[in-house]
Structure formats: C-alpha cells, structure tokens
Design a protein around this motif. Sequence first.
Motif, PDB file in Angstrom:
ATOM      1  N   VAL A 103      36.364  12.962  -7.308  1.00 53.71           N
ATOM      2  CA  VAL A 103      35.135  13.761  -7.390  1.00 53.71           C
ATOM      3  C   VAL A 103      34.154  13.302  -6.315  1.00 53.71           C
ATOM      4  N   LEU A 104      33.302  14.257  -5.898  1.00 50.41           N
ATOM      5  CA  LEU A 104      32.251  13.937  -4.924  1.00 50.41           C
ATOM      6  C   LEU A 104      30.911  13.963  -5.646  1.00 50.41           C
ATOM      7  N   HIS A 105      30.047  13.010  -5.347  1.00 51.07           N
ATOM      8  CA  HIS A 105      28.687  13.056  -5.923  1.00 51.07           C
ATOM      9  C   HIS A 105      27.684  12.923  -4.771  1.00 51.07           C
ATOM     10  N   ALA A 106      27.011  14.042  -4.475  1.00 50.18           N
ATOM     11  CA  ALA A 106      26.085  14.084  -3.339  1.00 50.18           C
ATOM     12  C   ALA A 106      24.650  13.830  -3.789  1.00 50.18           C
ATOM     13  N   ASN A 107      23.911  13.111  -2.951  1.00 48.47           N
ATOM     14  CA  ASN A 107      22.499  12.827  -3.251  1.00 48.47           C
ATOM     15  C   ASN A 107      21.609  13.360  -2.141  1.00 48.47           C
ATOM     16  N   TYR A 108      20.637  14.228  -2.533  1.00 47.82           N
ATOM     17  CA  TYR A 108      19.696  14.843  -1.597  1.00 47.82           C
ATOM     18  C   TYR A 108      20.404  15.981  -0.880  1.00 47.82           C
ATOM     19  N   TRP A 109      19.611  16.915  -0.356  1.00 48.37           N
ATOM     20  CA  TRP A 109      20.209  18.161   0.130  1.00 48.37           C
ATOM     21  C   TRP A 109      21.131  17.957   1.330  1.00 48.37           C
ATOM     22  N   LEU A 110      20.826  16.976   2.195  1.00 43.50           N
ATOM     23  CA  LEU A 110      21.686  16.773   3.374  1.00 43.50           C
ATOM     24  C   LEU A 110      23.098  16.374   2.941  1.00 43.50           C
ATOM     25  N   ALA A 114      26.917  18.341   3.130  1.00 44.63           N
ATOM     26  CA  ALA A 114      28.173  17.680   3.519  1.00 44.63           C
ATOM     27  C   ALA A 114      29.183  17.772   2.372  1.00 44.63           C
ATOM     28  N   GLY A 115      28.715  17.554   1.146  1.00 43.96           N
ATOM     29  CA  GLY A 115      29.594  17.595  -0.031  1.00 43.96           C
ATOM     30  C   GLY A 115      30.188  18.978  -0.230  1.00 43.96           C
ATOM     31  N   HIS A 116      29.388  19.995   0.039  1.00 39.95           N
ATOM     32  CA  HIS A 116      29.851  21.380  -0.126  1.00 39.95           C
ATOM     33  C   HIS A 116      31.001  21.668   0.847  1.00 39.95           C
ATOM     34  N   ASP A 117      30.815  21.217   2.073  1.00 42.54           N
ATOM     35  CA  ASP A 117      31.865  21.354   3.083  1.00 42.54           C
ATOM     36  C   ASP A 117      33.145  20.630   2.607  1.00 42.54           C
ATOM     37  N   LEU A 118      32.977  19.379   2.159  1.00 41.77           N
ATOM     38  CA  LEU A 118      34.135  18.570   1.736  1.00 41.77           C
ATOM     39  C   LEU A 118      34.817  19.168   0.509  1.00 41.77           C
ATOM     40  N   LYS A 119      34.008  19.698  -0.390  1.00 39.97           N
ATOM     41  CA  LYS A 119      34.548  20.294  -1.618  1.00 39.97           C
ATOM     42  C   LYS A 119      35.584  21.367  -1.275  1.00 39.97           C
ATOM     43  N   HIS A 120      35.233  22.214  -0.299  1.00 37.99           N
ATOM     44  CA  HIS A 120      36.161  23.289   0.062  1.00 37.99           C
ATOM     45  C   HIS A 120      37.302  22.789   0.942  1.00 37.99           C
ATOM     46  N   ARG A 121      36.978  21.830   1.812  1.00 38.59           N
ATOM     47  CA  ARG A 121      38.005  21.293   2.695  1.00 38.59           C
ATOM     48  C   ARG A 121      39.117  20.583   1.927  1.00 38.59           C
ATOM     49  N   SER A 128      25.995  17.237  -7.679  1.00 34.94           N
ATOM     50  CA  SER A 128      24.852  16.974  -6.784  1.00 34.94           C
ATOM     51  C   SER A 128      23.637  16.542  -7.585  1.00 34.94           C
ATOM     52  N   THR A 129      22.943  15.546  -7.044  1.00 37.44           N
ATOM     53  CA  THR A 129      21.609  15.194  -7.545  1.00 37.44           C
ATOM     54  C   THR A 129      20.690  15.434  -6.360  1.00 37.44           C
ATOM     55  N   PHE A 130      19.693  16.296  -6.535  1.00 39.41           N
ATOM     56  CA  PHE A 130      18.890  16.677  -5.364  1.00 39.41           C
ATOM     57  C   PHE A 130      17.729  15.724  -5.094  1.00 39.41           C
ATOM     58  N   HIS A 131      17.249  15.046  -6.097  1.00 33.59           N
ATOM     59  CA  HIS A 131      16.124  14.095  -5.971  1.00 33.59           C
ATOM     60  C   HIS A 131      14.810  14.801  -5.668  1.00 33.59           C
ATOM     61  N   THR A 132      14.789  15.662  -4.629  1.00 35.83           N
ATOM     62  CA  THR A 132      13.617  16.534  -4.458  1.00 35.83           C
ATOM     63  C   THR A 132      14.159  17.899  -4.093  1.00 35.83           C
ATOM     64  N   LEU A 133      13.349  18.931  -4.356  1.00 38.25           N
ATOM     65  CA  LEU A 133      13.754  20.298  -4.021  1.00 38.25           C
ATOM     66  C   LEU A 133      12.675  20.916  -3.137  1.00 38.25           C
ATOM     67  N   ALA A 134      13.107  21.600  -2.079  1.00 37.48           N
ATOM     68  CA  ALA A 134      12.149  22.150  -1.108  1.00 37.48           C
ATOM     69  C   ALA A 134      11.151  23.099  -1.772  1.00 37.48           C
ATOM     70  N   ARG A 135      11.627  23.948  -2.691  1.00 37.97           N
ATOM     71  CA  ARG A 135      10.708  24.935  -3.279  1.00 37.97           C
ATOM     72  C   ARG A 135       9.683  24.266  -4.205  1.00 37.97           C
ATOM     73  N   VAL A 136      10.050  23.153  -4.810  1.00 39.60           N
ATOM     74  CA  VAL A 136       9.091  22.429  -5.655  1.00 39.60           C
ATOM     75  C   VAL A 136       8.046  21.775  -4.759  1.00 39.60           C
ATOM     76  N   CYS A 159      27.873  24.204  -6.783  1.00 37.92           N
ATOM     77  CA  CYS A 159      28.107  22.871  -7.370  1.00 37.92           C
ATOM     78  C   CYS A 159      28.854  23.011  -8.696  1.00 37.92           C
ATOM     79  N   ASP A 160      29.755  22.099  -8.965  1.00 35.19           N
ATOM     80  CA  ASP A 160      30.409  22.098 -10.274  1.00 35.19           C
ATOM     81  C   ASP A 160      29.434  21.585 -11.328  1.00 35.19           C
ATOM     82  N   THR A 161      28.643  20.597 -10.942  1.00 33.07           N
ATOM     83  CA  THR A 161      27.585  20.104 -11.832  1.00 33.07           C
ATOM     84  C   THR A 161      26.374  19.712 -10.996  1.00 33.07           C
ATOM     85  N   ILE A 162      25.191  20.091 -11.494  1.00 28.99           N
ATOM     86  CA  ILE A 162      23.954  19.629 -10.854  1.00 28.99           C
ATOM     87  C   ILE A 162      23.292  18.684 -11.849  1.00 28.99           C
TER      88      ILE A 162
END
Length: 402
Positions: A103-110, A114-121, A128-136, A159-162
Amino acid sequence: MTSVAVLSLHTSPLALPGVGDSGGMNVYVRELAGGLGRAGVDVRVFTRRWAEDLPERVVVEPGVEVVHVAAGPPDLAKEALPPVVDEFAHGVAVDIERRPVDVLHANYWLSAVAGHDLKHRIDLPLVSTFHTLARVKADSGDPEPESRVAAESRVIGCCDTICASNTVEAAQLVELYGAEPTRIEIVPPGVDRAFFSPGDRAGARRALGLVDRPTVLFVGRIQPLKGPVIAVEALAAMRNREAQLIVVGGPSGVDGDEEWGRLLEAVDRNDLRSRVRFVPAQPHHVLSTYYRSADVVVVPSRSESFGLVALEAAACGRPVVGAAVGGLRTLVEHGHTGYLVDSRAPAEFAARIDDLVEHPARAAAMGRAAAELASGFSWSTTSARLRRLYADLALRTPTRCA
Ligand code: UDP
C-alpha cells in the motif's frame, strides 16, 4: 507482514520541526512510521533528497527506513517542487519494483500527486493524508495556486482512503472537494505522553532560565497562517503587565522572513522587548519543558487541520487559548480545557489569557481537564488504526479514477 511506502516528498521525517517547511507533518510521519514499525509493519518512508551529502537509505529503527530519492536539484523551495513530482514518483517506483509494498500512504498534496501516479503505474491502493487543503486555506485568506486545487481534486476522486484528522476536516473534504464519504477514515494524530505529560511549572522555568512570572507560550512555525503577531499583540493588550510571552519556532515558507520582521516590529512598537523571548526551533521532545513552564498556551492560527501544538499543550496539562478554527475546535473544549476565540482581535485573546492568569484555580482545573482530553490520543492507537486499514486495503481491488 504488511509493507507500506510512506510518501513524504517535500519534507523529511528526520528534519527538525518548527522551522522552514518542517512542522506537524514531520512529527506525524516520524511518529506513525515508528508506531507502525513497532506494530510489525515494514515501513519505507520516501522523501526527496534535499542535500547533496545524504545517504540513500537511513534505518531509523527496526522496520523503519527513510529513503532519499533524487528529484531535481537538492536545494529547491517547496513552491518549486511541482515540476519534480514525476521524477520523484519514478525514483519511488524503481525502489518498489525491487522490493514491493502492499500500500502507498501519501502525505500532503505533492506526495498525493506522486502517489496517484504510482497507484496506477503499479496497481496499488493509495491512502492520502492531506494535512492542509488549498480550498480551506483560501477560505481563511491564504490562497494557493489553482493548479494545486485541481491536483487535490483529482487525487481525492481516486484515493482508496483519505485520512481526515477529525470530523471538521472530513466535512471540508466532502463539502469543498466532493470526496466520497465512504472513503474517508477519521484517524486522529496522537501525542507521545511519555514526554508530553503534566509537570512542575516552577522547575520547568528554572530549567529554561525563565523569570518566574505569568507565562504565555506560542509554539510553531513563524508564518502569517500561525498568527504569531496576534500572540504579541495579545500580550500588549493584557491587563496583566507582568506577563511574558515565549515564542518557540523559526521562519517558515515564502513569507516567513517578512512575518519575522512584523513580529519584531510588533514587539518594539508595543515596547515589549523585556517581556518577549524568542527561542529557535527546539527538538520535538524538549518542548515538553516549554509547555510545562507556561500558564497558558496560545494558538491563534488562521486555519489548522489538526493542531498538534494544542494537543501537546493539553497533554502537559496546560489550558489552550486557541482560534475557533479547524481541528482546534475539536481539541479545545471551550470553558473546560481552555477557550476558543472566534475573532482575530488580539484583545479577545488577551481577555481569555488574563482570565486564566487571574484565576489560577480555574486554569489548573482546565489544565487537568485538558490532560484528561489528551489521554484519548496516542500514536500507538493511530498506528494500530492504520495498520488495520492497510491490511484491509491490501486485500481489495484499488479504486479506479472517477
Ligand atoms: N515543533 C517542534 N519544535 C519546535 C516547534 C514545533 O517539535 O520548535 C513541533 C510541535 O511540537 C508540533 C509540530 O511541530 O508537533 C507543529 O504541528 P502543528 O500541527 O501544531 O502545526 P503545523 O506545523 O502542522 O502547521
């Protein structure tokens, strides 16, 4: 044994939090990796190689390894990182192909991009844990580039899980990004109570060489979002003219140096030089002595997805006067463990701080209640939740892009 690739592209769990781009997320990644490792998960944390002379791999503790991935020149600012995300994902893919993970666990949008790319690859589930969100951030006056908003939206749709830290963040993900509620898991961060626990105030002040008088503490990265200037202006607005403010942390982000200048200017303008002490960022566990030295911890952030500082203060039995935003609304029980201030006016913070300084018995009762509240949070619980989540996801077919 479950194995996880934790992506922490823009900042390393080995970095000192509280200055530059290092803060709560570094503590989160470091503590979770340790907790997962101790729970038997094989953890590899991938971070960008940010200096020339870093070893490719660092074994941090049994079962936990940090891998430095070459992606772009080492000394890039966070804002310059989007173009190197693909190169980072490629470097991670090469490593994972050699030694697969579940499993991949990505932190922050950057990292999430990368995780999204790897997930499909590689066909792996993505947490994913975003920590902060741009719209907030935009809603509280800190706009982010539209490209970040678009990237977050894309990844949230796949994401499979956020992981959300609390119900406030979960609601923001649904309302602002249309996240699928069934894919959101509320996984609160923790606090290391072996270090962050109540202790003697006078002894802590002596240990830090602080004058024994009413003490207000601010801990965090120095940037406008954290509101350090409000802490200084609140000190100036207090009825109590003896109180001192301790500010622990260093400049962070593109406007960190400017904010530092505004902070010094506010100290001078209010003639507070003898009552404000600046302390550079401290190793995480050393902070417990600072919390114990305080009567009140002030957290005047403009937005806060969780607010580890408020939780650590509570764990040390200190009441928090915090802004009524984001995760702070779930970490401070107004009138019970501290006060929530629904305003940016320093005088409003000052009134609440004065109340606690003038009523030590009330402040002590709130501190006890705060420690009780904090006892519900631990990194081992957080790690256990994630371990189960990873194991479940490893058995499921990853979701497809919406
Ligand atoms: N921190 C630290 N040393 C410092 C200042 C801060 O270890 O000198 C840590 C602090 O203990 C907390 C984290 O940095 O765990 C900040 O997390 P928070 O969620 O409050 O804010 P963020 O940095 O994520 O915006």
